[in-house]
Write a protein that holds these residues in place. Structure first.
Motif, PDB file in Angstrom:
ATOM      1  N   ILE A  75       0.924  -1.255   0.013  1.00 19.57           N
ATOM      2  CA  ILE A  75       0.012  -0.051  -0.081  1.00 19.57           C
ATOM      3  C   ILE A  75       0.749   1.253   0.002  1.00 19.57           C
ATOM      4  O   ILE A  75       1.679   1.246   0.712  1.00 19.57           O
ATOM      5  CB  ILE A  75      -0.878   0.056   1.236  1.00 19.57           C
ATOM      6  CG1 ILE A  75      -1.730  -1.240   1.026  1.00 19.57           C
ATOM      7  CG2 ILE A  75      -1.600   1.371   1.416  1.00 19.57           C
ATOM      8  CD1 ILE A  75      -2.601  -1.211   2.564  1.00 19.57           C
ATOM      9  N   ASP A  76       0.714   2.251  -1.099  1.00 20.23           N
ATOM     10  CA  ASP A  76       1.353   3.320  -1.030  1.00 20.23           C
ATOM     11  C   ASP A  76       0.363   4.491  -0.557  1.00 20.23           C
ATOM     12  O   ASP A  76      -0.364   4.842  -1.211  1.00 20.23           O
ATOM     13  CB  ASP A  76       1.909   3.551  -2.705  1.00 20.23           C
ATOM     14  CG  ASP A  76       2.729   4.903  -2.639  1.00 20.23           C
ATOM     15  OD1 ASP A  76       3.028   5.547  -1.664  1.00 20.23           O
ATOM     16  OD2 ASP A  76       2.886   5.245  -3.917  1.00 20.23           O
ATOM     17  N   VAL A  77       0.953   4.870   0.638  1.00 20.76           N
ATOM     18  CA  VAL A  77      -0.056   5.939   1.497  1.00 20.76           C
ATOM     19  C   VAL A  77      -0.047   7.215   0.719  1.00 20.76           C
ATOM     20  O   VAL A  77      -0.961   7.994   0.630  1.00 20.76           O
ATOM     21  CB  VAL A  77       0.304   5.944   2.832  1.00 20.76           C
ATOM     22  CG1 VAL A  77       1.571   6.528   3.198  1.00 20.76           C
ATOM     23  CG2 VAL A  77      -0.475   6.844   3.637  1.00 20.76           C
ATOM     24  N   LYS A  85      -7.993  11.279   8.056  1.00 18.63           N
ATOM     25  CA  LYS A  85      -8.199  10.217   8.717  1.00 18.63           C
ATOM     26  C   LYS A  85      -7.118   9.344   8.979  1.00 18.63           C
ATOM     27  O   LYS A  85      -6.080   9.258   8.202  1.00 18.63           O
ATOM     28  CB  LYS A  85      -9.385   9.299   8.084  1.00 18.63           C
ATOM     29  CG  LYS A  85     -10.634   9.705   8.253  1.00 18.63           C
ATOM     30  CD  LYS A  85     -11.701   8.782   7.978  1.00 18.63           C
ATOM     31  CE  LYS A  85     -13.154   9.555   8.066  1.00 18.63           C
ATOM     32  NZ  LYS A  85     -14.061   8.430   8.055  1.00 18.63           N
ATOM     33  N   VAL A  86      -6.784   8.799  10.140  1.00 20.44           N
ATOM     34  CA  VAL A  86      -5.638   7.813  10.319  1.00 20.44           C
ATOM     35  C   VAL A  86      -6.158   6.540   9.622  1.00 20.44           C
ATOM     36  O   VAL A  86      -7.118   5.786   9.755  1.00 20.44           O
ATOM     37  CB  VAL A  86      -5.571   7.362  11.824  1.00 20.44           C
ATOM     38  CG1 VAL A  86      -4.464   6.506  12.132  1.00 20.44           C
ATOM     39  CG2 VAL A  86      -5.367   8.752  12.789  1.00 20.44           C
ATOM     40  N   ILE A  87      -4.906   6.055   8.819  1.00 20.69           N
ATOM     41  CA  ILE A  87      -5.242   4.709   7.851  1.00 20.69           C
ATOM     42  C   ILE A  87      -3.788   4.426   7.836  1.00 20.69           C
ATOM     43  O   ILE A  87      -2.785   4.723   8.253  1.00 20.69           O
ATOM     44  CB  ILE A  87      -5.543   5.197   6.547  1.00 20.69           C
ATOM     45  CG1 ILE A  87      -4.534   5.947   5.736  1.00 20.69           C
ATOM     46  CG2 ILE A  87      -7.119   5.662   6.355  1.00 20.69           C
ATOM     47  CD1 ILE A  87      -4.867   6.321   4.212  1.00 20.69           C
ATOM     48  N   PHE A  88      -3.862   3.024   7.324  1.00 29.24           N
ATOM     49  CA  PHE A  88      -2.470   2.376   7.270  1.00 29.24           C
ATOM     50  C   PHE A  88      -1.517   3.026   6.516  1.00 29.24           C
ATOM     51  O   PHE A  88      -1.705   3.805   5.409  1.00 29.24           O
ATOM     52  CB  PHE A  88      -2.736   0.848   6.489  1.00 29.24           C
ATOM     53  CG  PHE A  88      -1.448   0.232   6.312  1.00 29.24           C
ATOM     54  CD1 PHE A  88      -0.946  -0.771   7.203  1.00 29.24           C
ATOM     55  CD2 PHE A  88      -0.743   0.171   5.193  1.00 29.24           C
ATOM     56  CE1 PHE A  88       0.205  -1.391   7.246  1.00 29.24           C
ATOM     57  CE2 PHE A  88       0.516  -0.487   4.879  1.00 29.24           C
ATOM     58  CZ  PHE A  88       0.966  -1.281   6.141  1.00 29.24           C
ATOM     59  N   GLY A  89      -0.274   3.276   7.082  1.00 28.81           N
ATOM     60  CA  GLY A  89       0.879   3.794   6.643  1.00 28.81           C
ATOM     61  C   GLY A  89       1.090   5.454   6.793  1.00 28.81           C
ATOM     62  O   GLY A  89       2.028   6.030   6.637  1.00 28.81           O
ATOM     63  N   THR A  90      -0.054   5.830   7.639  1.00 29.37           N
ATOM     64  CA  THR A  90       0.173   7.444   8.081  1.00 29.37           C
ATOM     65  C   THR A  90       1.021   7.384   9.341  1.00 29.37           C
ATOM     66  O   THR A  90       1.154   6.462   9.972  1.00 29.37           O
ATOM     67  CB  THR A  90      -1.110   8.154   8.221  1.00 29.37           C
ATOM     68  OG1 THR A  90      -2.080   6.920   9.343  1.00 29.37           O
ATOM     69  CG2 THR A  90      -2.100   8.072   7.252  1.00 29.37           C
ATOM     70  N   THR A  91       1.640   8.709   9.525  1.00 34.71           N
ATOM     71  CA  THR A  91       2.331   8.967  10.781  1.00 34.71           C
ATOM     72  C   THR A  91       1.303   9.709  11.770  1.00 34.71           C
ATOM     73  O   THR A  91       0.654  10.801  11.126  1.00 34.71           O
ATOM     74  CB  THR A  91       3.444   9.903  10.321  1.00 34.71           C
ATOM     75  OG1 THR A  91       4.236   8.829   9.374  1.00 34.71           O
ATOM     76  CG2 THR A  91       4.410  10.265  11.521  1.00 34.71           C
ATOM     77  N   VAL A  92       1.310   9.469  12.816  1.00 38.07           N
ATOM     78  CA  VAL A  92       0.275  10.032  13.710  1.00 38.07           C
ATOM     79  C   VAL A  92       0.983  10.608  14.978  1.00 38.07           C
ATOM     80  O   VAL A  92       1.862   9.774  15.744  1.00 38.07           O
ATOM     81  CB  VAL A  92      -0.820   8.837  14.053  1.00 38.07           C
ATOM     82  CG1 VAL A  92      -1.821   9.625  15.177  1.00 38.07           C
ATOM     83  CG2 VAL A  92      -1.451   8.281  12.912  1.00 38.07           C
ATOM     84  N   THR A  93       0.521  11.810  15.351  1.00 44.30           N
ATOM     85  CA  THR A  93       1.142  12.238  16.449  1.00 44.30           C
ATOM     86  C   THR A  93      -0.091  12.444  17.558  1.00 44.30           C
ATOM     87  O   THR A  93      -1.059  12.914  17.270  1.00 44.30           O
ATOM     88  CB  THR A  93       1.677  13.920  16.240  1.00 44.30           C
ATOM     89  OG1 THR A  93       2.529  14.019  15.117  1.00 44.30           O
ATOM     90  CG2 THR A  93       2.215  14.417  17.473  1.00 44.30           C
ATOM     91  N   ILE A  94       0.279  11.334  18.671  1.00 48.40           N
ATOM     92  CA  ILE A  94      -0.733  11.647  19.738  1.00 48.40           C
ATOM     93  C   ILE A  94      -0.224  12.127  20.879  1.00 48.40           C
ATOM     94  O   ILE A  94       0.912  12.180  21.249  1.00 48.40           O
ATOM     95  CB  ILE A  94      -1.150  10.287  19.930  1.00 48.40           C
ATOM     96  CG1 ILE A  94      -0.014   9.182  20.332  1.00 48.40           C
ATOM     97  CG2 ILE A  94      -2.075   9.513  18.817  1.00 48.40           C
ATOM     98  CD1 ILE A  94      -0.402   7.963  20.734  1.00 48.40           C
ATOM     99  N   VAL A  95      -1.152  12.742  21.680  1.00 51.36           N
ATOM    100  CA  VAL A  95      -0.940  13.319  23.025  1.00 51.36           C
ATOM    101  C   VAL A  95      -1.465  12.530  24.115  1.00 51.36           C
ATOM    102  O   VAL A  95      -2.814  12.465  24.206  1.00 51.36           O
ATOM    103  CB  VAL A  95      -1.152  14.849  22.914  1.00 51.36           C
ATOM    104  CG1 VAL A  95      -0.771  15.411  24.429  1.00 51.36           C
ATOM    105  CG2 VAL A  95      -0.417  15.550  21.977  1.00 51.36           C
ATOM    106  N   GLU A 156      -0.191  12.581   9.200  1.00 43.69           N
ATOM    107  CA  GLU A 156       0.587  13.103   8.024  1.00 43.69           C
ATOM    108  C   GLU A 156       0.640  12.013   7.097  1.00 43.69           C
ATOM    109  O   GLU A 156       0.750  10.659   7.674  1.00 43.69           O
ATOM    110  CB  GLU A 156       1.816  13.480   8.659  1.00 43.69           C
ATOM    111  CG  GLU A 156       2.227  14.556   9.561  1.00 43.69           C
ATOM    112  CD  GLU A 156       3.258  14.635  10.093  1.00 43.69           C
ATOM    113  OE1 GLU A 156       4.172  15.652   9.199  1.00 43.69           O
ATOM    114  OE2 GLU A 156       3.843  14.009  10.903  1.00 43.69           O
ATOM    115  N   HIS A 157       0.429  12.185   5.922  1.00 45.81           N
ATOM    116  CA  HIS A 157       0.732  10.829   4.770  1.00 45.81           C
ATOM    117  C   HIS A 157       1.973  10.932   4.142  1.00 45.81           C
ATOM    118  O   HIS A 157       2.174  11.774   3.247  1.00 45.81           O
ATOM    119  CB  HIS A 157      -0.380  11.149   3.737  1.00 45.81           C
ATOM    120  CG  HIS A 157      -1.637  11.102   4.309  1.00 45.81           C
ATOM    121  ND1 HIS A 157      -2.492   9.640   3.826  1.00 45.81           N
ATOM    122  CD2 HIS A 157      -2.612  11.644   4.841  1.00 45.81           C
ATOM    123  CE1 HIS A 157      -3.545   9.787   4.327  1.00 45.81           C
ATOM    124  NE2 HIS A 157      -3.760  10.754   4.962  1.00 45.81           N
TER     125      HIS A 157
END
Length: 158
Positions: A75-77, A85-95, A156-157
């Protein structure tokens, strides 16, 4: 059989390892076996037995990688439209809502996961809680140490 998701980078890394095993390691091991055979009696030849063991590990790893690649869905994000939305391959910043501790994770396939470099498996509790959510959403992660609330700060994608 179900396809296993994998990022483009993960598939490339496996292909590079497979190429190295087939074109560099395998010939080196075959040469070591041939050289050890020339030394005579194979029953008491430690070099021969060590080379055969290396060959066994190498061939096993080749089969394992080929199996993973054949059962993967790459999968090429970057090719997916940004939905926020948060999907496979995304970079997520959580607090962390309680401690204000910030963490950045990239959601990847099981074989690519490495917490030391902030890559978490799609099947991990954190990733399962985050999938489908958007920036600003608060999610509850059921962790072994208890439930933890996180707010999604950025998606982030990359």
């Amino acid at each position: 059989m179900n396809k296993v998701p994998m990022t483009v980078e993960g598939a490339d890394a496996l292909r590079a390892e497979l190429n190295d095993l087939k074109k560099v390691q395998r010939p080196r091991i075959i040469e070591a076996i041939a050289e050890a055979r020339e030394h005579g009696d194979l029953k008491e030849n430690a070099e021969y037995h060590a080379a055969r063991e290396q060959q066994s590990f190498c061939e096993g790893r080749i089969q394992e990688i080929e199996g993973k690649l054949s059962n993967s869905q790459v999968i090429d994000v970057k090719a997916i439209p940004h939905s926020g939305k948060v999907i496979f391959g995304t970079t997520v910043t959580i607090v962390n809502v309680e401690t204000d501790e910030e963490k950045v994770y990239r959601i990847v396939g099981d074989d690519e996961a490495d917490v030391k470099v902030n890559k978490i498996s799609i099947s991990s509790p954190i990733a399962r809680a985050l999938i489908g959510k958007e920036e600003g959403d608060v999610v509850m992660v059921k962790a072994p140490g208890g439930d933890v609330e996180y707010e999604i700060d950025k998606v982030e994608h990359i």
